[in-house]
Design a protein around this motif. Structure first.
Motif: not given
Length: 203
Positions: A20-23, A42-43, A78-80, A194-195
Motif C-alpha cells: 500500500r497504497p499503490d501496488h 500500479i497506481g 481494486l484500483v481506487k 509488481f511488474s
C-alpha cells in the motif's frame, strides 16, 4: 472467493500481494480452467493477464466499473482503494453505543474535481478500528451496493474480519463472498513482484 447469482455459483481460490497504497497483484490458483489469471495494479493503472491466450490487457477507464471476474467487486474497487483518504473528505456523523464496542458512522464526500465514481461513501467502523460495512452511493445518492465485514478472528497477529460480502442493492441474491484463510502483515516484498513481467510469468 465465492460468487453467487440467480443462476449459478462459482468459487475461486486467490492469492494477493499488496504494497500500500499503490501496488496490488492478485493471482487465481483454482479452478484449473482459470488458474494463472492475474490482475496487477500500479497506481491508477490496471492490467489483466489471460494465460490461455497469453495476453496482457490494460483496463481502460471506460471498463473500470465492470465486474472483476464476474464478481460484485468492480475493477475500480481494486484500483481506487487507496483514494479513499486523498479523494474524499470525512465526517463522523454518529455513533452507535448499543453493542459491546461503539460503532462510528463516517460519511465520506468527494473533494471537488476528484476522479471518483461514488457520490458518497458511508462507513461503519468499530472503535477498535475493525470495519463493519461500507455503503456505496451512486449519482442520485441511492445505495448501489454494500460491503459488509464479519467473522472477526486473529490472523497474522491481528484481529481482522475474515469474511467480506459485497451485495448489489438491486438484487440481493447476487453477492460475492471473500473468505480470508491466511494473511501476513509487514513482510518485505520485492518491488519486482509488481511488474508486467511477473504478472505474465509468476515465479
Amino acid at each position: 472467493m465465492r460468487i453467487e447469482s440467480d443462476y449459478w455459483t462459482r468459487e475461486l481460490q486467490l492469492e494477493a500481494w499488496m504494497d500500500r497504497p499503490d501496488h496490488t497483484l492478485i493471482r487465481i490458483h483454482s479452478p484449473k480452467k482459470e488458474a494463472g489469471v492475474g490482475s496487477l495494479r500500479i497506481g491508477d493503472a490496471m492490467w489483466n493477464y489471460l494465460p490461455k491466450v497469453d495476453r496482457t490487457i490494460k483496463i481502460p477507464p471506460s471498463m473500470m466499473l465492470q465486474p472483476w471476474m464476474g464478481s460484485n467487486f468492480s475493477n475500480d474497487d481494486l484500483v481506487k482503494e487507496s483514494s479513499f483518504v486523498d479523494d474524499y473528505t470525512h465526517e463522523v456523523a454518529g455513533v452507535d453505543d448499543s453493542g459491546e464496542v461503539p460503532v462510528y458512522r463516517v460519511v465520506s464526500t468527494p473533494r471537488p474535481d476528484a476522479p471518483v465514481v461514488w457520490s458518497q461513501l458511508e462507513f461503519q467502523i468499530r472503535a477498535d478500528a475493525i470495519p463493519v460495512s461500507v455503503a456505496y452511493h451512486g449519482e442520485r445518492d441511492q445505495v448501489v451496493k454494500r460491503l459488509t465485514y464479519d467473522q472477526v478472528k486473529t490472523l497474522g497477529g491481528r484481529r481482522i474480519p475474515t469474511r467480506w460480502t459485497m451485495v448489489g442493492a438491486d438484487n440481493p441474491a447476487s453477492r460475492t463472498v471473500i473468505r480470508i484463510e491466511s494473511i501476513e502483515f509487514d513482510i518485505p516484498v520485492d518491488e519486482a513482484l509488481f511488474s508486467l513481467r511477473r504478472l505474465r510469468n509468476p515465479e
